[in-house]
Scaffold this active site. Structure first.
Site, short mmCIF file in Angstrom:
data_model
loop_
_atom_site.label_atom_id
_atom_site.label_comp_id
_atom_site.label_asym_id
_atom_site.label_seq_id
_atom_site.Cartn_x
_atom_site.Cartn_y
_atom_site.Cartn_z
N GLU A 231 -12.65 -1.59 11.92
CA GLU A 231 -12.54 -0.88 10.64
C GLU A 231 -13.63 -1.29 9.64
O GLU A 231 -14.32 -0.44 9.09
CB GLU A 231 -11.17 -1.13 10.05
CG GLU A 231 -11.03 -0.58 8.65
CD GLU A 231 -9.67 -0.85 8.04
OE1 GLU A 231 -8.80 -1.44 8.72
OE2 GLU A 231 -9.48 -0.48 6.87
N GLU B 135 0.82 -1.21 0.00
CA GLU B 135 0.00 0.00 0.00
C GLU B 135 0.85 1.27 0.00
O GLU B 135 0.59 2.21 0.74
CB GLU B 135 -0.96 -0.01 1.20
CG GLU B 135 -1.88 -1.23 1.19
CD GLU B 135 -2.90 -1.27 2.31
OE1 GLU B 135 -2.66 -0.64 3.35
OE2 GLU B 135 -3.93 -1.93 2.11
N ARG C 55 -5.50 -11.28 -5.21
CA ARG C 55 -4.81 -10.71 -4.04
C ARG C 55 -4.66 -11.73 -2.92
O ARG C 55 -3.68 -11.69 -2.18
CB ARG C 55 -5.60 -9.49 -3.56
CG ARG C 55 -5.14 -8.98 -2.22
CD ARG C 55 -5.81 -7.68 -1.91
NE ARG C 55 -5.68 -7.33 -0.51
CZ ARG C 55 -6.24 -6.27 0.05
NH1 ARG C 55 -6.98 -5.46 -0.68
NH2 ARG C 55 -6.07 -6.01 1.32
N ASP D 288 -8.23 -8.92 4.22
CA ASP D 288 -8.02 -7.77 5.10
C ASP D 288 -9.18 -7.60 6.09
O ASP D 288 -10.02 -6.73 5.90
CB ASP D 288 -7.89 -6.51 4.23
CG ASP D 288 -7.42 -5.31 5.03
OD1 ASP D 288 -7.11 -5.48 6.22
OD2 ASP D 288 -7.39 -4.21 4.46
O1 GCW Z 1 -6.98 -2.68 6.53
C1 GCW Z 1 -6.06 -1.89 5.88
C2 GCW Z 1 -6.36 -0.52 6.35
C3 GCW Z 1 -5.19 0.40 6.34
C4 GCW Z 1 -4.05 -0.26 7.06
C5 GCW Z 1 -3.73 -1.56 6.34
C6 GCW Z 1 -2.66 -2.36 7.05
C7 GCW Z 1 -2.37 0.82 8.36
O2 GCW Z 1 -7.40 -0.01 5.60
O3 GCW Z 1 -5.57 1.57 6.99
O4 GCW Z 1 -2.92 0.57 7.11
O5 GCW Z 1 -4.84 -2.39 6.31
O6 GCW Z 1 -3.01 -3.27 7.79
O7 GCW Z 1 -1.49 -2.07 6.88
#
Ligand code: GCW
Length: 898
Positions: free
Chosen positions: A461, A354, A404, A433
């Protein structure tokens, strides 16, 4: 720290955040507090308690301040409520004295905690002795210290950081031993005793040895130096403000105490999207202050680091981990950190993910990068937590084989055996995620000569961002118990792998991404504390059931009334499956706005971008085909990353569980599940069920009225009422979207057919004008109605329903900016007022901001006129969607119809 009945501080509940620290403001708030409280109570029964119309944002601020100030910083599960008289009998023989034979700061905390807890729970004050007294006493010590005091004491074997609670008779006295394997063990033993006592257990029931399942039990906080927190919903950072470490670290110390009470021994204090400036020479002494605040509670501080730091702040011309200059830079940095923080825990690394810089830039592997850091930390006993969350977020959506979910395994599995002994690969529970449901990451079974830890997300989240109740231990338990069949003919659940037992790894454990903030309740919602508590309990012992954890938390947080314990446990335990139903069932994942807020429904956002959270929904079917050619499949091959037994389970449609079907397979909408129902009908049914359950949680919670303290009762009722509305928003959006895409009607004819609704388009409007809503499915007809360039707009509807009692609801949009106010009028009479003051993540009318105001018990007759009056404020144009008029269940019965 006891609750602080002060009005000064930062208030972030509910909705807006106000920092009101001036003395004048505090005086003003104190003066009007009684008035506001009365006013709040008067309207709270009929109105959403936090949606009270007020004439200005200032007054609203004061109102929130006054309501919340009644509580102050929450003790969470460390309330130590006095035991009822009946349960006190079990503690009648408690010793009058306490002696601490260990000189560590941690043992000193244990002794102080014993005094505090015993005084609060049993109303007894222990006498502190400096050496073993000639009377009954609590004794805090390590085995060696106990043997010195009692030569005949034979301590049981304990794992590191474990403890034994025991009684020992000597010299005619009974000594109540808190025998810790080490100083942390003493502290954990003291908390274990006190929390058991607070739950009404007796000492005999607690006796025996107990040790943590794994050495690494950390939280990761995602705090930024400017004081914000990535994915934090509980206010601003307890560590940082305006680029500096906070002057007052009281909350950091209090947090360490909370963590210690659960046996959590490490905390990474900053965002994994790390700011390299944290490693500058000026910052290190500041960070050391946080470590000092943690130390009495046995919590070691860790830092997330940016791998480009040798270049960005170190002045080198490279950050290539293969370059000796870079290795030397990290060694010097580690030495400086340990000089300031002797018990520094280590580094957390997010790299090549990211947008974070990483070793791929130099053609190096994660193992090379991790080992350079590991070599710098090893002489001091530190560890590197290298995150496996490494993936390409520019995947080609048109490539049917791109996936992914494969990334972590594809990258890390070939490196197995190449990581230094003090490196732990930190793996998110699932391959994507933190979605509402994912399979367990196959990487846990793929790394056999590498230490691993599981990363769980405490902060919600993707699951309501603390605006909604979701009890996550229920979810985590399904992951931790999942048998990866990593070794043939042997049970190898995920928990036993990260405990290090399956592959005989010396290091491993549990990471909870927590993101606490300065809010009184740490996380932004009282109920979310159950998740932090549950994470700690599972990290200590992953065999503890989510149900037991819910019961214990409820007793410690509220009280032991059986109705309270059973109701709250039921509410908690049902919440995750419920949220799964209304967000993304059948393995679809959370169908949220993936490129934006991660909050409201936006299923189309999964598709057609590089982020790879695709669900591949088209007119004929839905789901990612992740089957593997080695088993005859034609999918992405993800399933082939699992050990054969698990792969076989998922590869075959006959055995793939319904709840992960669409994660693993692409099937037609008419495909029949094991339940016998089609996929599309199940999607419809589950969304309707989920919304019904959310409404039912409100009713269940209302049964607690008068049985728990009014503040948490009201706060949670408010949240559950909002959540019931949000579940409808989700239900409507997802069912509409699938209905349009598939063209297959709901067998029960419910989708987008809401006879009780009058949309704004159907009302008489003064000033309100339509705007398009994106995504279209999050509002009736894809339109919201906004009041622009005016102080007031109205929308009216004439009632055509038979006379009776009705529940009237107004669906409106609540932006983050602005606090619009609304009135609901019955003919000329104002029957309700509320304000759009929730702190939702959006500034447009959509599924993130759609909110519902509900008023029960409204008498209506044909010809009555219901009018919504919207008063825009600060960029929020008092947006509305529809009015709902639902007959109340018993409205037709009896003779008291209006
Ligand atoms: O879930 C995603 C989040 C990001 C986060 C990333 C991670 C800190 O949206 O905000 O970044 O994972 O875990 O690195």
């Amino acid at each position: 720290m006891p609750p602080q009945p002060t009005l000064a501080g930062t208030v972030n509940r509910p909705g807006r955040s106000f920092s009101l620290e001036s003395a004048a403001f505090v005086r003003l708030a104190n003066q009007i507090r009684p008035f506001l409280r009365k006013w709040t109570i008067t309207v709270a029964d009929r109105l959403h308690p936090r949606r009270i119309r007020i004439s200005s944002a200032l007054l609203l601020a004061v109102c929130l301040l006054a309501v919340s100030a009644a509580r102050g910083q929450q003790p969470a599960w460390l309330r130590y409520a006095p035991l009822p008289q009946t349960s006190q009998a079990a503690w009648a023989k408690i010793p009058p004295a306490i002696v601490n034979l260990d000189s560590s700061p941690t043992a000193a905390s244990a002794q102080a905690e014993m005094l505090r807890g015993v005084r609060s729970v049993l109303a007894r004050t222990l006498r502190i002795e400096s050496q073993l007294p000639d009377e009954d006493a609590f004794v805090l010590a390590t085995p060696a210290e106990l043997r010195a005091a009692f030569p005949h004491y034979d301590p049981p074997a304990l794992g590191p950081e474990g403890f034994t609670l025991a009684t020992f008779f000597s010299r005619g006295h009974t000594y109540w031993l808190i025998d810790g394997a080490d100083s942390r063990g003493i502290l954990y033993g003291a908390f274990h005793l006190l929390l058991g006592m607070a739950r009404g257990e007796n000492f005999a029931a607690m006796q025996g040895p107990d040790s943590p399942a794994a050495p690494i039990r950390w939280t990761d906080e995602w705090d930024n130096l400017n004081g914000t927190i990535e994915r934090g919903y509980g206010g601003r950072s307890i560590f940082f403000d305006s680029g500096q470490v906070r002057a007052d670290l009281t909350r950091a110390a209090d947090y360490a105490r909370l963590l210690a009470s659960l046996g959590i021994n490490g905390c990474a204090i900053n965002n994994v999207n790390a700011d390299p400036h944290l490693l500058t020479p000026e910052m290190i002494p500041e960070i050391a202050r946080i470590a000092d605040a943690f130390r009495p509670w046995g919590v070691r501080l860790a830092l997330a680091v940016d791998l480009s730091a040798p270049q960005t702040i170190g002045g080198l011309d490279t950050f290539d981990p293969g370059d000796p200059k870079v290795a030397a830079w990290w060694r010097a940095k580690a030495d400086a950190l340990y000089a300031a923080i002797p018990d520094f825990a280590g580094f957390v690394v997010k790299a090549d993910s990211e947008g974070q810089p990483g070793p791929s830039k130099y053609g190096r592997s994660p193992a090379v990068a991790a080992n350079v850091l590991a070599a710098a930390l090893a002489p001091h006993g530190g560890v590197v937590m290298y995150r496996a969350f490494v993936y390409n977020h520019h995947l080609d959506w048109h490539d049917a084989k791109a996936d992914r979910a494969r990334a972590a395994y594809d990258i890390f599995h070939p490196l197995d055996g190449q990581f230094a002994p003090n490196v732990v690969v930190q793996i998110k529970n699932g391959p994507i995620d933190f979605q509402v449901r994912e399979p367990v990451s196959p990487l846990f079974a793929g790394l056999r000569q590498t230490n691993t830890a599981v990363e769980l997300q405490v902060t919600q989240e993707y699951m309501g961002q603390q605006h909604q109740l979701v009890y996550l231990p229920a979810q985590w338990q399904t992951y931790l118990d999942f048998d990866l069949h990593a070794i043939p003919n042997r049970a190898t659940p995920l928990k036993s792998i990260v405990e290090g037992r399956v592959f005989h790894r010396p290091l491993g454990g549990f990471i909870g991404v927590t993101c606490v903030g300065l809010d009184d309740n740490w996380l932004g919602s009282d109920m979310a504390l159950a998740n932090l508590y549950g994470f700690g309990r599972l990290a200590w012992n992953p065999n503890t059931s989510a149900d037991t954890i819910a019961r214990d938390w409820t007793q410690l947080t509220f009280n032991a009334n059986p109705a309270v314990v059973s109701t709250i446990t039921r509410v908690l335990m049902s919440s995750w499956p419920m949220v799964e139903r209304y967000t993304g069932p059948l393995g679809l994942q959370t169908l949220t706005n993936i490129t934006g807020s991660h909050y409201g429904p936006a299923p189309q956002s999964q598709e057609n971008n590089g982020w790879g959270q695709w669900i591949r929904a088209d007119h004929t079917g839905v789901g990612m085909d992740r089957t593997d050619s080695k088993y005859g499949g034609d999918g992405t091959g993800f399933i082939g990353q699992y050990p054969p037994q698990v792969a076989a389970l998922y590869e075959s449609l006959a055995t793939c569980p319904d709840n992960l079907l669409l994660f693993m397979h692409h099937v037609p909408y008419t495909y029949r599940l094991h339940s016998g129902e089609t996929v599309i009908q199940t999607i419809y049914n589950l969304h309707y069920q989920g919304a019904e359950q959310a409404a039912d949680l409100v009713t269940q919670w209302q049964s607690l009225r008068g049985l728990i303290d009014p503040e948490p009762y009201n706060a949670t009722l408010t949240m559950l009422e909002y959540q019931a509305g949000e579940a409808i928003v989700w239900r409507d959006a997802i069912t509409r979207w699938f209905h349009q895409l598939s063209g297959i009607p709901d067998a029960q004819g419910r989708v987008d057919h809401y006879p009780n609704r009058i949309t704004a388009a159907q009302m008489q409007l003064q000033g309100y004008t339509p705007v398009d809503v994106h995504p279209w499915e999050t509002a009736s007809g894809g339109k919201a109605y906004v009041c622009e360039n005016r102080d007031l707009c109205t929308a009216s509807a004439t009632v055509t329903r038979p006379a009776g009692w009705y529940t009237v609801a107004v669906e409106y949009f609540d932006y983050r900016d602005g606090v619009s106010t609304f009135d609901l009028l019955l003919n000329r009479q104002t029957i309700a007022t509320w304000s759009a003051a929730n702190n939702l993540p959006g500034n447009a009318p959509d599924g993130d901001t759609s909110s519902r105001f509900t008023l029960r018990g409204v008498p209506l007759r044909p010809g009555d006129v219901l009018t919504i009056q919207g008063h825009p404020n600060g960029g929020e144009p008092a947006p509305i969607d529809y009015l709902s008029i639902e007959p109340e269940p018993n409205a037709a019965a009896g003779n008291s119809q209006p």
